[in-house]
Design a protein around this motif. Structure first.
Motif, PDB file in Angstrom:
ATOM      1  N   VAL A  10       0.861  -1.195   0.082  1.00 51.81           N
ATOM      2  CA  VAL A  10       0.073  -0.026  -0.125  1.00 51.81           C
ATOM      3  C   VAL A  10       0.791   1.382  -0.103  1.00 51.81           C
ATOM      4  N   ALA A  11       1.847   1.242   0.622  1.00 47.37           N
ATOM      5  CA  ALA A  11       2.866   2.307   0.824  1.00 47.37           C
ATOM      6  C   ALA A  11       3.668   2.645  -0.603  1.00 47.37           C
ATOM      7  N   MET A  12       3.917   1.535  -1.256  1.00 44.53           N
ATOM      8  CA  MET A  12       4.791   1.478  -2.440  1.00 44.53           C
ATOM      9  C   MET A  12       3.738   2.046  -3.484  1.00 44.53           C
ATOM     10  N   ALA A  13       2.356   1.777  -3.434  1.00 44.90           N
ATOM     11  CA  ALA A  13       1.653   2.201  -4.336  1.00 44.90           C
ATOM     12  C   ALA A  13       1.240   3.864  -4.311  1.00 44.90           C
ATOM     13  N   PHE A  14       1.210   4.141  -3.126  1.00 46.76           N
ATOM     14  CA  PHE A  14       0.929   5.545  -2.797  1.00 46.76           C
ATOM     15  C   PHE A  14       2.073   6.566  -3.077  1.00 46.76           C
ATOM     16  N   ALA A  15       3.173   6.049  -2.766  1.00 47.39           N
ATOM     17  CA  ALA A  15       4.401   6.597  -3.160  1.00 47.39           C
ATOM     18  C   ALA A  15       4.757   6.798  -4.634  1.00 47.39           C
ATOM     19  N   LYS A  16       4.016   6.094  -5.422  1.00 50.17           N
ATOM     20  CA  LYS A  16       4.214   5.869  -6.854  1.00 50.17           C
ATOM     21  C   LYS A  16       3.241   6.805  -7.450  1.00 50.17           C
ATOM     22  N   ILE A  17       2.300   7.310  -6.607  1.00 47.39           N
ATOM     23  CA  ILE A  17       1.195   8.250  -7.010  1.00 47.39           C
ATOM     24  C   ILE A  17       1.694   9.672  -6.753  1.00 47.39           C
ATOM     25  N   ILE A  18       2.562   9.545  -5.461  1.00 50.11           N
ATOM     26  CA  ILE A  18       3.065  10.928  -5.065  1.00 50.11           C
ATOM     27  C   ILE A  18       4.254  11.311  -6.208  1.00 50.11           C
ATOM     28  N   ALA A  19       4.722  10.311  -6.395  1.00 47.85           N
ATOM     29  CA  ALA A  19       6.155  10.341  -7.455  1.00 47.85           C
ATOM     30  C   ALA A  19       5.820  10.872  -8.769  1.00 47.85           C
ATOM     31  N   LYS A  20       4.702  10.393  -9.175  1.00 45.47           N
ATOM     32  CA  LYS A  20       4.053  10.752 -10.657  1.00 45.47           C
ATOM     33  C   LYS A  20       3.768  12.252 -10.588  1.00 45.47           C
ATOM     34  N   ARG A  21       3.123  12.563  -9.538  1.00 49.56           N
ATOM     35  CA  ARG A  21       2.662  13.833  -9.415  1.00 49.56           C
ATOM     36  C   ARG A  21       4.015  15.013  -9.440  1.00 49.56           C
ATOM     37  N   ILE A  22       4.864  14.650  -8.408  1.00 44.30           N
ATOM     38  CA  ILE A  22       6.103  15.489  -8.353  1.00 44.30           C
ATOM     39  C   ILE A  22       6.872  15.515  -9.728  1.00 44.30           C
ATOM     40  N   SER A  23       7.070  14.209 -10.297  1.00 42.11           N
ATOM     41  CA  SER A  23       7.805  14.158 -11.745  1.00 42.11           C
ATOM     42  C   SER A  23       7.008  15.153 -12.698  1.00 42.11           C
ATOM     43  N   SER A  24       5.686  15.023 -13.032  1.00 37.32           N
ATOM     44  CA  SER A  24       5.129  16.136 -13.741  1.00 37.32           C
ATOM     45  C   SER A  24       5.259  17.405 -13.669  1.00 37.32           C
ATOM     46  N   ALA A  25       5.245  17.811 -12.334  1.00 32.19           N
ATOM     47  CA  ALA A  25       5.519  19.329 -11.864  1.00 32.19           C
ATOM     48  C   ALA A  25       6.778  19.559 -12.165  1.00 32.19           C
ATOM     49  N   VAL A  26       7.991  19.009 -12.153  1.00 35.39           N
ATOM     50  CA  VAL A  26       8.930  19.413 -12.451  1.00 35.39           C
ATOM     51  C   VAL A  26       9.340  19.274 -13.962  1.00 35.39           C
ATOM     52  N   ARG A  27       8.842  18.260 -14.604  1.00 39.02           N
ATOM     53  CA  ARG A  27       9.046  18.436 -15.983  1.00 39.02           C
ATOM     54  C   ARG A  27       8.145  19.546 -16.784  1.00 39.02           C
ATOM     55  N   ASP A  28       7.079  19.873 -16.075  1.00 41.39           N
ATOM     56  CA  ASP A  28       6.123  21.135 -16.696  1.00 41.39           C
ATOM     57  C   ASP A  28       6.637  22.307 -16.128  1.00 41.39           C
ATOM     58  N   GLY A  29       7.523  22.370 -15.217  1.00 45.52           N
ATOM     59  CA  GLY A  29       8.204  23.741 -14.771  1.00 45.52           C
ATOM     60  C   GLY A  29       7.223  24.367 -13.529  1.00 45.52           C
ATOM     61  N   GLU A  30       6.408  23.550 -12.923  1.00 40.58           N
ATOM     62  CA  GLU A  30       5.509  24.217 -11.774  1.00 40.58           C
ATOM     63  C   GLU A  30       6.538  24.451 -10.691  1.00 40.58           C
ATOM     64  N   CYS A  31       7.533  23.772 -10.634  1.00 42.53           N
ATOM     65  CA  CYS A  31       8.583  24.100  -9.392  1.00 42.53           C
ATOM     66  C   CYS A  31      10.064  23.684  -9.861  1.00 42.53           C
ATOM     67  N   ASP A  32      11.361  24.422  -9.388  1.00 42.94           N
ATOM     68  CA  ASP A  32      12.255  24.189  -9.827  1.00 42.94           C
ATOM     69  C   ASP A  32      13.124  23.154  -9.186  1.00 42.94           C
ATOM     70  N   GLU A  33      12.648  22.889  -7.842  1.00 43.08           N
ATOM     71  CA  GLU A  33      13.336  21.923  -7.001  1.00 43.08           C
ATOM     72  C   GLU A  33      12.373  21.531  -5.967  1.00 43.08           C
ATOM     73  N   ILE A  34      12.615  20.156  -5.650  1.00 46.30           N
ATOM     74  CA  ILE A  34      11.704  19.525  -4.441  1.00 46.30           C
ATOM     75  C   ILE A  34      12.420  19.241  -3.407  1.00 46.30           C
ATOM     76  N   ALA A  35      11.618  19.298  -1.901  1.00 51.57           N
ATOM     77  CA  ALA A  35      12.172  19.212  -0.516  1.00 51.57           C
ATOM     78  C   ALA A  35      11.140  18.017  -0.156  1.00 51.57           C
ATOM     79  N   LEU A  36      11.883  16.938   0.557  1.00 45.03           N
ATOM     80  CA  LEU A  36      10.866  16.019   0.834  1.00 45.03           C
ATOM     81  C   LEU A  36      10.962  15.817   2.325  1.00 45.03           C
ATOM     82  N   ILE A  37       9.949  15.777   3.031  1.00 42.44           N
ATOM     83  CA  ILE A  37       9.981  15.566   4.537  1.00 42.44           C
ATOM     84  C   ILE A  37       8.835  14.289   4.596  1.00 42.44           C
TER      85      ILE A  37
END
Length: 150
Positions: free
Chosen positions: A78-105
Motif C-alpha cells: 500500500v505504501a509503495m502504491a501511494f509513493a508511486k502516485i506522489i512521485a508521478k505528481r512530483i515528476s510531472s510538476a518538475v517536467r512541466d516547470g511548476e517547480c524548480d526543486e523538491i524538498a521531501l519531509i
C-alpha cells in the motif's frame, strides 16, 4: 543581472497522506497547494488481508495450497502504491516547470520508499530530504524544520 527566484515544492508525506506546499524563496513562507490521501494507508494489516486468496486443493499433485501469491507485506505494498502516485505528481510538476526543486519531509519508514518511487517516475532527485514525521504539523513548524536544514 537578477537571478530568477526558485520555486520549491515541499512535500510532507507518510503512508496515508501527502501535503504539497510551495515556497518561493529559501526562507519564505509555505503556501499549501493541495493534498493527496490514501485511506488504505491507515488500515491495519488484518483489514488489508481480508480480500486475500483462500485455500484450494490441487486436482493433481501435492494437496492444499494458498490461492494468493502475496510476496510483499500488505502495508508495504500500500505504501509503495501511494509513493508511486506522489512521485508521478512530483515528476510531472518538475517536467512541466511548476517547480524548480523538491524538498521531501517524510516519516522515516516511508522516505526510502518515496525516494525509490521518485527515481523510477522520472529520475527526480530532491534538493533536500528529511526523515521526520511531520504530517499533521502546522506550516510554521515545517518552516522551522526547513530553516534548520537550509
Amino acid at each position: 543581472m537578477l537571478t530568477p527566484k526558485k520555486t520549491t515544492w515541499v512535500v510532507i508525506a507518510d503512508e496515508a497522506a501527502a501535503i504539497f506546499y510551495e515556497r518561493k524563496s529559501k526562507r519564505g513562507t509555505l503556501a499549501e497547494l493541495f493534498q493527496l490521501t490514501n485511506e488504505a494507508g491507515r488500515k491495519k494489516t488484518g483489514e488489508l488481508l481480508s480480500d486475500r486468496g483462500g485455500r484450494s486443493f490441487d486436482s493433481h499433485g501435492q494437496g492444499r495450497h494458498t490461492m494468493g501469491k502475496e510476496k510483499v507485506d500488505p502495508k508495504k505494498h500500500v505504501a509503495m502504491a501511494f509513493a508511486k502516485i506522489i512521485a508521478k505528481r512530483i515528476s510531472s510538476a518538475v517536467r512541466d516547470g511548476e517547480c524548480d526543486e523538491i524538498a521531501l519531509i517524510a516519516a522515516p519508514r516511508f522516505l526510502g520508499v518515496l525516494r525509490n518511487a521518485l527515481s523510477r517516475a522520472g529520475n527526480v532527485v530532491p534538493a533536500l530530504s528529511i526523515d521526520k514525521e511531520m504530517v499533521g504539523k502546522n506550516a510554521a513548524a515545517i518552516e522551522r524544520l526547513l530553516d534548520t536544514h537550509a
